[in-house]
Every structure is written in structure tokens, then in C-alpha cells.
Design a protein around this motif. Structure first.
Motif, PDB file in Angstrom:
ATOM      1  N   GLY A 169      55.255 -28.308  20.324  1.00  0.00           N
ATOM      2  CA  GLY A 169      56.650 -28.035  19.971  1.00  0.00           C
ATOM      3  C   GLY A 169      57.695 -28.745  20.809  1.00  0.00           C
ATOM      4  O   GLY A 169      58.890 -28.627  20.530  1.00  0.00           O
ATOM      5  N   TYR A 170      57.293 -29.484  21.826  1.00  0.00           N
ATOM      6  CA  TYR A 170      58.262 -30.162  22.686  1.00  0.00           C
ATOM      7  C   TYR A 170      59.020 -31.257  21.943  1.00  0.00           C
ATOM      8  O   TYR A 170      60.218 -31.467  22.172  1.00  0.00           O
ATOM      9  CB  TYR A 170      57.573 -30.755  23.922  1.00  0.00           C
ATOM     10  CG  TYR A 170      57.170 -29.717  24.927  1.00  0.00           C
ATOM     11  CD1 TYR A 170      57.987 -29.396  25.997  1.00  0.00           C
ATOM     12  CD2 TYR A 170      55.961 -29.034  24.798  1.00  0.00           C
ATOM     13  CE1 TYR A 170      57.623 -28.430  26.924  1.00  0.00           C
ATOM     14  CE2 TYR A 170      55.586 -28.066  25.717  1.00  0.00           C
ATOM     15  CZ  TYR A 170      56.417 -27.776  26.770  1.00  0.00           C
ATOM     16  OH  TYR A 170      56.061 -26.813  27.679  1.00  0.00           O
ATOM     17  N   GLY A 171      58.341 -31.976  21.062  1.00  0.00           N
ATOM     18  CA  GLY A 171      59.001 -33.021  20.283  1.00  0.00           C
ATOM     19  C   GLY A 171      60.065 -32.436  19.375  1.00  0.00           C
ATOM     20  O   GLY A 171      61.197 -32.933  19.304  1.00  0.00           O
ATOM     21  N   ARG A 172      59.727 -31.365  18.688  1.00  0.00           N
ATOM     22  CA  ARG A 172      60.697 -30.685  17.821  1.00  0.00           C
ATOM     23  C   ARG A 172      61.870 -30.177  18.652  1.00  0.00           C
ATOM     24  O   ARG A 172      63.033 -30.296  18.257  1.00  0.00           O
ATOM     25  CB  ARG A 172      60.026 -29.521  17.095  1.00  0.00           C
ATOM     26  CG  ARG A 172      60.977 -28.718  16.217  1.00  0.00           C
ATOM     27  CD  ARG A 172      60.264 -27.562  15.519  1.00  0.00           C
ATOM     28  NE  ARG A 172      59.270 -28.026  14.578  1.00  0.00           N
ATOM     29  CZ  ARG A 172      59.524 -28.331  13.306  1.00  0.00           C
ATOM     30  NH1 ARG A 172      60.743 -28.228  12.841  1.00  0.00           N
ATOM     31  NH2 ARG A 172      58.560 -28.743  12.515  1.00  0.00           N
ATOM     32  N   PHE A 173      61.580 -29.620  19.822  1.00  0.00           N
ATOM     33  CA  PHE A 173      62.616 -29.068  20.695  1.00  0.00           C
ATOM     34  C   PHE A 173      63.636 -30.133  21.091  1.00  0.00           C
ATOM     35  O   PHE A 173      64.846 -29.937  20.956  1.00  0.00           O
ATOM     36  CB  PHE A 173      61.957 -28.461  21.941  1.00  0.00           C
ATOM     37  CG  PHE A 173      62.921 -27.905  22.946  1.00  0.00           C
ATOM     38  CD1 PHE A 173      63.684 -26.784  22.669  1.00  0.00           C
ATOM     39  CD2 PHE A 173      63.042 -28.495  24.194  1.00  0.00           C
ATOM     40  CE1 PHE A 173      64.568 -26.264  23.614  1.00  0.00           C
ATOM     41  CE2 PHE A 173      63.912 -27.982  25.146  1.00  0.00           C
ATOM     42  CZ  PHE A 173      64.687 -26.866  24.854  1.00  0.00           C
ATOM     43  N   ILE A 174      63.166 -31.298  21.543  1.00  0.00           N
ATOM     44  CA  ILE A 174      64.117 -32.315  22.002  1.00  0.00           C
ATOM     45  C   ILE A 174      64.835 -32.978  20.828  1.00  0.00           C
ATOM     46  O   ILE A 174      66.006 -33.326  20.929  1.00  0.00           O
ATOM     47  CB  ILE A 174      63.461 -33.328  22.966  1.00  0.00           C
ATOM     48  CG1 ILE A 174      64.559 -34.040  23.747  1.00  0.00           C
ATOM     49  CG2 ILE A 174      62.523 -34.277  22.222  1.00  0.00           C
ATOM     50  CD1 ILE A 174      64.139 -34.632  25.052  1.00  0.00           C
ATOM     51  N   MET A 175      64.149 -33.114  19.690  1.00  0.00           N
ATOM     52  CA  MET A 175      64.823 -33.660  18.503  1.00  0.00           C
ATOM     53  C   MET A 175      65.918 -32.700  18.031  1.00  0.00           C
ATOM     54  O   MET A 175      67.017 -33.140  17.665  1.00  0.00           O
ATOM     55  CB  MET A 175      63.816 -33.931  17.387  1.00  0.00           C
ATOM     56  CG  MET A 175      62.911 -35.116  17.638  1.00  0.00           C
ATOM     57  SD  MET A 175      63.767 -36.710  17.706  1.00  0.00           S
ATOM     58  CE  MET A 175      64.352 -36.858  16.017  1.00  0.00           C
ATOM     59  N   ASN A 176      65.650 -31.400  18.038  1.00  0.00           N
ATOM     60  CA  ASN A 176      66.671 -30.416  17.663  1.00  0.00           C
ATOM     61  C   ASN A 176      67.866 -30.476  18.603  1.00  0.00           C
ATOM     62  O   ASN A 176      69.019 -30.364  18.179  1.00  0.00           O
ATOM     63  CB  ASN A 176      66.092 -29.006  17.631  1.00  0.00           C
ATOM     64  CG  ASN A 176      65.190 -28.760  16.446  1.00  0.00           C
ATOM     65  OD1 ASN A 176      65.207 -29.499  15.462  1.00  0.00           O
ATOM     66  ND2 ASN A 176      64.379 -27.727  16.540  1.00  0.00           N
ATOM     67  N   ALA A 177      67.604 -30.655  19.893  1.00  0.00           N
ATOM     68  CA  ALA A 177      68.687 -30.768  20.867  1.00  0.00           C
ATOM     69  C   ALA A 177      69.536 -32.006  20.587  1.00  0.00           C
ATOM     70  O   ALA A 177      70.770 -31.957  20.654  1.00  0.00           O
ATOM     71  CB  ALA A 177      68.129 -30.810  22.291  1.00  0.00           C
ATOM     72  N   ALA A 178      68.889 -33.121  20.259  1.00  0.00           N
ATOM     73  CA  ALA A 178      69.615 -34.358  19.956  1.00  0.00           C
ATOM     74  C   ALA A 178      70.467 -34.193  18.695  1.00  0.00           C
ATOM     75  O   ALA A 178      71.628 -34.627  18.655  1.00  0.00           O
ATOM     76  CB  ALA A 178      68.626 -35.508  19.785  1.00  0.00           C
ATOM     77  N   GLU A 179      69.899 -33.572  17.676  1.00  0.00           N
ATOM     78  CA  GLU A 179      70.649 -33.361  16.438  1.00  0.00           C
ATOM     79  C   GLU A 179      71.837 -32.439  16.671  1.00  0.00           C
ATOM     80  O   GLU A 179      72.930 -32.669  16.136  1.00  0.00           O
ATOM     81  CB  GLU A 179      69.729 -32.818  15.352  1.00  0.00           C
ATOM     82  CG  GLU A 179      68.708 -33.843  14.894  1.00  0.00           C
ATOM     83  CD  GLU A 179      67.644 -33.273  13.973  1.00  0.00           C
ATOM     84  OE1 GLU A 179      67.801 -32.115  13.499  1.00  0.00           O
ATOM     85  OE2 GLU A 179      66.656 -33.983  13.722  1.00  0.00           O
ATOM     86  N   SER A 180      71.653 -31.424  17.472  1.00  0.00           N
ATOM     87  CA  SER A 180      72.748 -30.506  17.798  1.00  0.00           C
ATOM     88  C   SER A 180      73.870 -31.250  18.518  1.00  0.00           C
ATOM     89  O   SER A 180      75.050 -31.096  18.191  1.00  0.00           O
ATOM     90  CB  SER A 180      72.214 -29.362  18.654  1.00  0.00           C
ATOM     91  OG  SER A 180      73.243 -28.494  19.024  1.00  0.00           O
ATOM     92  N   TRP A 181      73.510 -32.075  19.501  1.00  0.00           N
ATOM     93  CA  TRP A 181      74.514 -32.866  20.221  1.00  0.00           C
ATOM     94  C   TRP A 181      75.247 -33.779  19.240  1.00  0.00           C
ATOM     95  O   TRP A 181      76.482 -33.891  19.282  1.00  0.00           O
ATOM     96  CB  TRP A 181      73.857 -33.694  21.335  1.00  0.00           C
ATOM     97  CG  TRP A 181      74.862 -34.439  22.150  1.00  0.00           C
ATOM     98  CD1 TRP A 181      75.468 -34.013  23.293  1.00  0.00           C
ATOM     99  CD2 TRP A 181      75.394 -35.745  21.877  1.00  0.00           C
ATOM    100  NE1 TRP A 181      76.351 -34.979  23.746  1.00  0.00           N
ATOM    101  CE2 TRP A 181      76.317 -36.043  22.894  1.00  0.00           C
ATOM    102  CE3 TRP A 181      75.185 -36.687  20.874  1.00  0.00           C
ATOM    103  CZ2 TRP A 181      77.028 -37.241  22.929  1.00  0.00           C
ATOM    104  CZ3 TRP A 181      75.899 -37.881  20.899  1.00  0.00           C
ATOM    105  CH2 TRP A 181      76.814 -38.146  21.930  1.00  0.00           C
ATOM    106  N   ALA A 182      74.514 -34.432  18.357  1.00  0.00           N
ATOM    107  CA  ALA A 182      75.111 -35.363  17.399  1.00  0.00           C
ATOM    108  C   ALA A 182      76.133 -34.657  16.508  1.00  0.00           C
ATOM    109  O   ALA A 182      77.252 -35.145  16.316  1.00  0.00           O
ATOM    110  CB  ALA A 182      74.019 -36.020  16.554  1.00  0.00           C
TER     111      ALA A 182
END
Length: 181
Positions: free
Chosen positions: A91-104
Motif C-alpha cells: 500500500g505504500y505506492g498507493r499512499f504516496i500517489m494519493n498524497a501527490a494527487e491531493s497536493w496537485a
């Protein structure tokens, strides 16, 4: 942002003491000689490119980089997504991708692009679909205006991203957060 399972999301330019740990993670996945990753990672900035890391117990366990897209003022290119090999599939990949999308989304971006040679299924589960190649200047994006960039692309045969035939380009449209009434 913090969860017990995945660590704390940080922006590398805010925590320069994590530069060495970030470089070690990048070199473990894509070994480079000299100071290639050190130079690249040290350019993280709120103004882009932005390096987002997930940290557990003072160790970077995942990271990615966001850069501006030349053809889409509201798009970002996701690059160098990597999760520590011992933590993949958790789940770490999903976690950091979600964080990036949220920032965007918080910063007004409406699309994210990426290319991958072998992780199409993973990104597909996150909502990415196949798309056209895009071009990003990464660290140099702020040095050229749009007209200068278009001139360079025309001089060198168009979209530089199209040259990556061994990769699949993918895109995700981002949904803005609802405005408060």
C-alpha cells in the motif's frame, strides 16, 4: 499527513536532512554514477519540481517527483515513483500517489501524467488510463516560457515523450475538492 502504517508525507525541500536517504532509495532502484540523484533531488521546490517522500522512523520508504507539463498548464508529470523493495505490495505506492494527487488538486492542477514500462495494472487501479506522451522540462521548466519551449520542440521533432516506445503513457483527470458553500 500521518498514518501508523505508511509513515509521514513530507516535501524534500522542507527536510533537507532526508536528502541522503532519498538518494539511497533512488540509487537502490536506478543506480547512477556520481551525484546524479543528489543533484536532481536537491532541486525540490514548492514551485516544482516537487519531491514528495514518505518517512518512517527517519528513513525515506517511498518517493516521487512532480514536474510541470509543457503542453498542459494544469497538468503534472509524475516521475521516479519508488517504494523500498521490502515494502512493495503493502500500500505504500498507493499512499504516496494519493498524497501527490491531493497536493496537485490543492494547487489547482486537474491532470496527472506518467509513463511506465511495467506497472500499468497498478496505475490502472488508481484510475489512470492510457494516454498520449507529454513533455516536461523538469528542473528547467521555469527557465523557458511556453513560446520558447514550443520552438525547441519544433526544432527537435516535436514531443520528446514519444521517443519512449518501451513505456506506456498514462493520464488521470483529477477531481477538484468541493468548494465550501
Amino acid at each position: 499527513m500521518e498514518t501508523e502504517d505508511y509513515g509521514v508525507i513530507k516535501f524534500l525541500h522542507d527536510v533537507p536532512e532526508l536528502l541522503d536517504s532519498t538518494v539511497a532509495l533512488l540509487n537502490a532502484e536506478w543506480p547512477r554514477k556520481g551525484s546524479y540523484w543528489q543533484n536532481s533531488a536537491s532541486k525540490s521546490s514548492e514551485n516544482l519540481p516537487l519531491i514528495i517522500v514518505s518517512v518512517k522512523i527517519d528513513r525515506v520508504v517511498s518517493q516521487l517527483r512532480l514536474s510541470r507539463v509543457s503542453d498542459d498548464d494544469h497538468g503534472l508529470l509524475v516521475e521516479n515513483v519508488v517504494v523500498d523493495k521490502s515494502l512493495r505490495g503493502k500500500g505504500y505506492g498507493r499512499f504516496i500517489m494519493n498524497a501527490a494527487e491531493s497536493w496537485a488538486v490543492q494547487h489547482g492542477f486537474t491532470a496527472m501524467y506518467l509513463s511506465t514500462p511495467d506497472m500499468q495494472a497498478f496505475y490502472g487501479r488508481l484510475g489512470y488510463v492510457e494516454g498520449d506522451p507529454v513533455t516536461s522540462l523538469g528542473d528547467n521548466a521555469s527557465k523557458l516560457n511556453k513560446a520558447q519551449l514550443q520552438g525547441l520542440l519544433a526544432a527537435f521533432g516535436g514531443n520528446a515523450g514519444a521517443a519512449t516506445k518501451d513505456k506506456t503513457w498514462m493520464r488521470k483527470n483529477l477531481t477538484p475538492y468541493p468548494k465550501d458553500p
